[in-house]
Design an enzyme around this catalytic site. Structure first.
Site, mmCIF file in Angstrom:
data_model
loop_
_atom_site.group_PDB
_atom_site.id
_atom_site.type_symbol
_atom_site.label_atom_id
_atom_site.label_comp_id
_atom_site.label_asym_id
_atom_site.label_seq_id
_atom_site.Cartn_x
_atom_site.Cartn_y
_atom_site.Cartn_z
ATOM 1 N N HIS A 10 9.355 -3.491 3.145
ATOM 2 C CA HIS A 10 8.943 -3.692 1.744
ATOM 3 C C HIS A 10 10.162 -3.977 0.869
ATOM 4 C CE1 HIS A 10 5.677 -0.802 3.171
ATOM 5 N NE2 HIS A 10 4.993 -1.847 2.781
ATOM 6 N N LEU A 15 8.860 -2.631 11.597
ATOM 7 C CA LEU A 15 8.608 -1.579 10.615
ATOM 8 C C LEU A 15 7.163 -1.623 10.142
ATOM 9 C CD1 LEU A 15 11.849 -1.625 8.457
ATOM 10 C CD2 LEU A 15 11.211 -0.075 10.280
ATOM 11 N N MET A 57 0.852 -1.196 0.000
ATOM 12 C CA MET A 57 0.000 0.000 0.000
ATOM 13 C C MET A 57 0.889 1.248 0.000
ATOM 14 S SD MET A 57 -3.420 -0.926 2.097
ATOM 15 C CE MET A 57 -2.777 -0.639 3.725
ATOM 16 N N GLY A 58 2.166 1.053 -0.303
ATOM 17 C CA GLY A 58 3.063 2.204 -0.446
ATOM 18 C C GLY A 58 3.597 2.714 0.874
ATOM 19 N N TYR A 59 4.144 3.929 0.822
ATOM 20 C CA TYR A 59 4.899 4.540 1.916
ATOM 21 C C TYR A 59 5.958 3.534 2.374
ATOM 22 C CZ TYR A 59 5.835 8.551 4.650
ATOM 23 O OH TYR A 59 6.454 9.679 5.124
ATOM 24 N N LEU A 60 6.797 3.206 1.412
ATOM 25 C CA LEU A 60 7.709 2.070 1.543
ATOM 26 C C LEU A 60 8.738 2.240 2.658
ATOM 27 C CD1 LEU A 60 8.422 1.470 -2.261
ATOM 28 C CD2 LEU A 60 6.637 0.431 -0.834
ATOM 29 N N LYS A 90 4.907 -9.757 9.261
ATOM 30 C CA LYS A 90 4.384 -8.930 10.362
ATOM 31 C C LYS A 90 2.861 -9.103 10.382
ATOM 32 C CE LYS A 90 4.058 -4.374 10.450
ATOM 33 N NZ LYS A 90 2.646 -4.168 10.822
ATOM 34 N N ASP A 91 2.298 -9.182 9.182
ATOM 35 C CA ASP A 91 0.865 -9.466 9.053
ATOM 36 C C ASP A 91 0.725 -10.978 8.900
ATOM 37 O OD1 ASP A 91 -0.138 -6.665 8.837
ATOM 38 O OD2 ASP A 91 1.251 -6.666 7.166
HETATM 39 O O1 PAF Z 1 -0.223 -5.847 3.544
HETATM 40 C C1 PAF Z 1 -0.625 -4.921 2.831
HETATM 41 O O2 PAF Z 1 0.033 -3.887 2.657
HETATM 42 C C2 PAF Z 1 -2.001 -5.031 2.170
HETATM 43 O O3 PAF Z 1 -2.901 -5.677 2.993
HETATM 44 C C3 PAF Z 1 -1.944 -5.684 0.782
HETATM 45 C C4 PAF Z 1 -1.491 -7.135 0.867
HETATM 46 C C5 PAF Z 1 -1.030 -4.904 -0.121
HETATM 47 C C6 PAF Z 1 -3.358 -5.682 0.162
HETATM 48 O O4 PAF Z 1 -3.846 -4.389 0.012
#
Ligand code: PAF
Length: 282
Positions: free
Chosen positions: A37, A184, A30-33, A149-150
């Site tokens: 990432h 992070l 979702m960016g804001y790397l 992390k997720d």
């Molecule tokens: O983990 C994330 O940043 C988001 O849930 C993902 C996998 C990019 C889906 O929008």
């Protein structure tokens, strides 16, 4: 590095790369790397694939009172970081490109999305699996990379890929932390300096939990309670959950055996942070 806003353009480029014999790797973000990432990109590059990074703040996975509007967005900054890390193509669609009309079709993984983050964020994982399915169909990668992390999200996506026969290998990449231990997250920028200092209690309590485990404690409830006590004593964080679950299927465990993960979600002011640790029991 190419930046695409349109699905058709991504499809054309991916097709051309495949024609040249390249495999395709996808890093959905979702960016804001941050470094987390970029570690996913580093892993993706190891396979020699053409690396596609999606940057899309997906409205479907945010609840009505969540931070969709204020979620940090900065494509210029992200593009520099992505290019430096070796991304070949950024897919950065507008919401209208991904959802041109009301989305009537959703992908939902039963059971796994009901607990932990799914309990406090109803509909969240349905939004994640729906957008990830769309990204998988658009990019058609051979491999897709997700941060652990997720951890719940990672397990749900593995289940979805298995259940729906996506011909994609899902690769989970371990958590990347700041030097002082904070995991992070793009949301860390919401924290005040005081909250950021307090948030270190997450990593500290996971470290303590591992010590208790190594010293022989096997009761999930005892470890959960001791973690809660530590968080309450050492911070003003408001606990959303502290739970020990199977790292294979998210089932609750009473006695720790096999592979488990300790999952935490704690609010510091209006910022909800998550963290976890995977442990292998005897
Ligand atoms: O983990 C994330 O940043 C988001 O849930 C993902 C996998 C990019 C889906 O929008």
């Amino acid at each position: 590095m190419i930046i695409c806003k349109k699905i058709s353009a991504v499809r054309d480029i991916v097709k051309e790369q495949r024609g040249q014999g390249r495999s395709i790797a996808l890093v959905p973000t979702m960016g804001y790397l941050h470094e987390g990432h970029l570690t996913l990109v580093e892993e993706a590059r190891k396979s020699g694939a053409f690396v596609v990074m999606s940057i899309f703040v997906n409205p479907l996975q945010f609840g009505p009172n969540e931070d969709f509007a204020r979620y940090p967005r900065d494509l210029e900054r992200d593009a520099k970081k992505a290019e430096g890390a070796g991304v070949d193509l950024i897919f950065n669609p507008e919401v209208e490109e991904m959802y041109p009309a009301k989305n009537l079709t959703h992908v939902e993984v039963d059971e796994l999305g009901d607990s932990l983050c799914g309990a406090s964020r109803p509909g969240h994982f349905r939004g994640v699996t729906t957008v990830v399915s769309k990204l998988f169909h658009i990019v058609q990668p051979d491999r897709a990379y997700f941060g652990q992390k997720d951890y719940q999200q990672y397990l749900i996506i593995c289940q979805m890929v298995k259940d729906l026969n996506f011909p994609i290998e899902v690769i989970g990449v371990p958590i990347v932390r700041e030097e002082d231990g904070l995991a992070l997250s793009s949301r860390n920028i919401y924290l005040s300096p005081e909250q950021r200092a307090e948030a270190l209690v997450l990593q500290r309590s996971l470290g303590e939990a591992e010590n208790w485990f190594r010293q022989g404690e096997r009761s999930a409830l005892t470890i959960e309670e001791r973690i809660k006590e530590l968080i309450r004593n050492e911070s003003s964080g408001e606990i959303d959950y502290v739970e020990i679950r199977s790292a294979e299927n998210l089932h609750r465990v009473e006695q720790i055996e096999g592979k488990i993960f300790i999952a935490l979600a704690v609010r510091f002011g209006s910022t909800r942070l998550i963290d976890n640790k995977v442990l292998e029991g005897m």
